[in-house]
Design a protein around this motif. Structure first.
Motif, PDB file in Angstrom:
ATOM      1  N   THR A  58       0.546  -1.484   0.417  1.00 39.07           N
ATOM      2  CA  THR A  58       0.049  -0.019   0.003  1.00 39.07           C
ATOM      3  C   THR A  58       0.722   1.766  -0.359  1.00 39.07           C
ATOM      4  O   THR A  58       2.193   1.157   0.255  1.00 39.07           O
ATOM      5  CB  THR A  58      -0.937  -0.415   1.520  1.00 39.07           C
ATOM      6  N   LEU A  59       0.373   1.833  -0.596  1.00 41.33           N
ATOM      7  CA  LEU A  59       1.162   3.802  -0.788  1.00 41.33           C
ATOM      8  C   LEU A  59       0.910   4.811   1.063  1.00 41.33           C
ATOM      9  O   LEU A  59       0.583   4.689   1.264  1.00 41.33           O
ATOM     10  CB  LEU A  59       0.225   5.008  -1.537  1.00 41.33           C
ATOM     11  N   ASP A  60       2.837   4.387   1.522  1.00 42.90           N
ATOM     12  CA  ASP A  60       2.687   4.702   2.231  1.00 42.90           C
ATOM     13  C   ASP A  60       3.431   5.773   2.764  1.00 42.90           C
ATOM     14  O   ASP A  60       4.981   5.531   2.278  1.00 42.90           O
ATOM     15  CB  ASP A  60       3.289   3.859   3.865  1.00 42.90           C
ATOM     16  N   THR A  61       3.422   7.647   2.243  1.00 42.81           N
ATOM     17  CA  THR A  61       4.369   8.165   1.915  1.00 42.81           C
ATOM     18  C   THR A  61       5.964   8.623   2.963  1.00 42.81           C
ATOM     19  O   THR A  61       7.021   8.015   2.068  1.00 42.81           O
ATOM     20  CB  THR A  61       4.294   9.665   1.485  1.00 42.81           C
ATOM     21  N   ASP A  62       5.086   8.241   4.156  1.00 41.66           N
ATOM     22  CA  ASP A  62       6.823   8.505   4.835  1.00 41.66           C
ATOM     23  C   ASP A  62       7.363   7.384   4.228  1.00 41.66           C
ATOM     24  O   ASP A  62       8.834   7.346   5.011  1.00 41.66           O
ATOM     25  CB  ASP A  62       5.924   8.543   6.348  1.00 41.66           C
ATOM     26  N   LYS A  63       6.805   6.001   4.740  1.00 42.36           N
ATOM     27  CA  LYS A  63       7.245   4.936   4.933  1.00 42.36           C
ATOM     28  C   LYS A  63       8.459   4.933   3.141  1.00 42.36           C
ATOM     29  O   LYS A  63       9.669   4.582   3.417  1.00 42.36           O
ATOM     30  CB  LYS A  63       7.037   3.441   5.350  1.00 42.36           C
ATOM     31  N   MET A  64       7.606   5.083   2.317  1.00 40.33           N
ATOM     32  CA  MET A  64       8.110   4.484   1.021  1.00 40.33           C
ATOM     33  C   MET A  64       9.629   5.963   0.722  1.00 40.33           C
ATOM     34  O   MET A  64      10.245   5.731  -0.011  1.00 40.33           O
ATOM     35  CB  MET A  64       7.028   5.573  -0.355  1.00 40.33           C
ATOM     36  N   ALA A  65       9.451   7.126   1.442  1.00 40.65           N
ATOM     37  CA  ALA A  65      10.397   8.011   1.874  1.00 40.65           C
ATOM     38  C   ALA A  65      11.269   8.063   2.112  1.00 40.65           C
ATOM     39  O   ALA A  65      12.640   8.230   1.633  1.00 40.65           O
ATOM     40  CB  ALA A  65       9.753   9.544   1.710  1.00 40.65           C
ATOM     41  N   SER A  66      11.608   6.733   3.112  1.00 36.98           N
ATOM     42  CA  SER A  66      12.865   6.119   3.121  1.00 36.98           C
ATOM     43  C   SER A  66      13.095   4.952   3.148  1.00 36.98           C
ATOM     44  O   SER A  66      14.254   4.685   3.264  1.00 36.98           O
ATOM     45  CB  SER A  66      12.689   5.710   5.059  1.00 36.98           C
ATOM     46  N   GLN A  67      12.537   4.529   1.834  1.00 32.92           N
ATOM     47  CA  GLN A  67      13.432   3.813   1.437  1.00 32.92           C
ATOM     48  C   GLN A  67      13.647   3.948  -0.368  1.00 32.92           C
ATOM     49  O   GLN A  67      14.110   2.813  -0.921  1.00 32.92           O
ATOM     50  CB  GLN A  67      12.026   3.153   1.048  1.00 32.92           C
ATOM     51  N   VAL A  68      13.481   4.874  -0.889  1.00 36.41           N
ATOM     52  CA  VAL A  68      13.704   5.580  -2.233  1.00 36.41           C
ATOM     53  C   VAL A  68      14.321   6.710  -2.521  1.00 36.41           C
ATOM     54  O   VAL A  68      14.078   7.179  -1.160  1.00 36.41           O
ATOM     55  CB  VAL A  68      12.161   5.165  -3.174  1.00 36.41           C
ATOM     56  N   ASP A  69      14.890   6.397  -3.910  1.00 34.56           N
ATOM     57  CA  ASP A  69      15.515   8.228  -4.184  1.00 34.56           C
ATOM     58  C   ASP A  69      14.903   8.153  -5.128  1.00 34.56           C
ATOM     59  O   ASP A  69      14.901   9.671  -5.203  1.00 34.56           O
ATOM     60  CB  ASP A  69      16.808   7.960  -4.777  1.00 34.56           C
ATOM     61  N   LEU A  70      14.006   7.544  -6.190  1.00 30.24           N
ATOM     62  CA  LEU A  70      13.088   7.786  -6.915  1.00 30.24           C
ATOM     63  C   LEU A  70      12.308   6.778  -7.401  1.00 30.24           C
ATOM     64  O   LEU A  70      11.529   5.700  -6.786  1.00 30.24           O
ATOM     65  CB  LEU A  70      14.177   7.990  -8.240  1.00 30.24           C
ATOM     66  N   VAL A  71      10.733   7.765  -7.362  1.00 36.68           N
ATOM     67  CA  VAL A  71       9.777   6.623  -7.753  1.00 36.68           C
ATOM     68  C   VAL A  71       9.399   7.723  -9.048  1.00 36.68           C
ATOM     69  O   VAL A  71       9.159   8.005  -9.273  1.00 36.68           O
ATOM     70  CB  VAL A  71       8.579   7.810  -6.621  1.00 36.68           C
TER      71      VAL A  71
END
Length: 345
Positions: A58-71
């Motif tokens: 699922t989309l979790d902006t905070d979690k995803m922001a800590s795991q990726v450099d580009l989306v």
């Protein structure tokens, strides 16, 4: 570089997975889908077994922001406008494959996409990523609006002639034909086998959302307002777009003159291939690749030029150009991860 895909369960998303798997500079860290979260990607696409078997999240902006450099946003229209700014403001590079940030005017967006833009300020900040025309702009960008598939083919066939003022701007007619994958994977009556097979159908005449995108770019290039006549057709094949473009020449140019204009303009672009005089490309000749092939003929009797442009709508028209933009953003070889020859037959 750590990369994530939002909307990884669609055709553009799955094509990104294929291209990124072979890319020398990235790791695909996260795949996201609202409608199929919790499902292994191989359950939807069994051909990925032993290649990439992660679970959709699922989309979790905070979690995803800590795991990726580009989306990459491989989402339908009217989705990324609500989510992309949250990632951009965290310093994450964003490449949007939908139409949510291609148009600069929020009123024009509302007219053609039938929704109010929730982040209109971003429309002026996002760079239009027609990678073979604007590589320097892309290199300096942080957020990219990936061009539409039809717009990519049509603009690559028009921009050199409009910029050099070889054609009359008010005479431009674009006849577009696309395979069914352009409609996405969601089931619909329009793309049922019984409806598509042995059938050619016109659709969205005068109403296609890529019309204002083409006109916006051509107007910027010419520095005068340009409107185009654009017709679209669904044809019974999976991949491919052919745009056949007609325009009046301003002077008595030969086919050799026009071909030379294209060759000079795209001299530094490895993905635009200009055919010799008397030959014209077909969609099969770019299938599965990031190439755009162009062919030109001039009717000296009528003073008209015809340009034939073909691309693979899922690669050059979507995911391949998105990877090309990622390469430019990060100073890598522009063809990194994209050195595939077309699949033939």
């Amino acid at each position: 570089m750590r990369v994530g895909i939002i909307g990884a369960n669609g055709y553009s998303g799955i094509e990104l997975i294929r291209l990124l798997h072979e890319h020398p500079h990235v790791t695909l860290n996260l795949i996201v889908s609202h409608s199929t979260s919790g499902t292994p990607i191989t359950e939807l696409y069994p051909h990925l077994q032993a290649i990439y078997e992660e679970q959709l999240e699922t989309l979790d902006t905070d979690k995803m922001a800590s795991q990726v450099d580009l989306v990459f946003f491989a989402t339908p229209a009217r989705v990324s406008k609500d989510w992309l700014p949250a990632f951009a403001e965290k310093g994450i590079q964003c490449i949007d494959l939908s139409g949510d940030f291609r148009l600069k005017d929020p009123d024009v967006y509302q007219q053609w996409y039938k929704a109010e833009h929730t982040n209109p300020a971003y429309l002026q900040e996002v760079t239009y990523g027609l990678a073979d025309v604007y590589p320097e702009k892309v290199r300096r960008a942080h957020v990219i609006a990936n061009p539409g598939c039809y717009a990519t083919a049509a603009l690559l066939g028009l921009i050199p002639l409009v910029e050099k003022k070889l054609i009359s701007p008010e005479s431009i007619i674009i006849d577009g034909k696309s395979g069914t994958s352009g409609a996405g994977r969601k089931p619909s009556l329009t793309t049922l086998f019984g409806e598509v097979n042995e059938n050619v159908k016109a659709y969205k005449l005068g109403k296609h959302q890529h019309i204002p995108e083409m006109e916006q770019v051509l107007t910027e290039v010419s520095e005068e307002p340009i409107q185009v006549t654009f017709s679209t057709h669904l044809i019974p094949m999976t991949r491919g777009i052919m745009c056949t473009i007609y325009a009046d020449l301003q002077e008595a140019y030969s086919a050799k003159d026009v071909i030379h204009t294209f060759e000079s303009y795209y001299d530094s672009s490895p993905f635009v291939r200009v055919r010799p005089e008397g030959t014209w490309p077909s969609t099969k000749e770019v299938y599965g690749s990031n190439y755009c092939d162009l062919g030109v003929t001039v009717d000296e009797r009528t003073g008209k030029v015809t340009i034939v442009c073909v691309i693979d709508n899922v690669v050059k028209g979507a995911s391949g150009q998105a990877v090309q933009n990622m390469n430019l953003l990060n100073g890598w070889d522009v063809d990194a991860g994209l050195r595939h020859s077309p699949v033939y037959p």
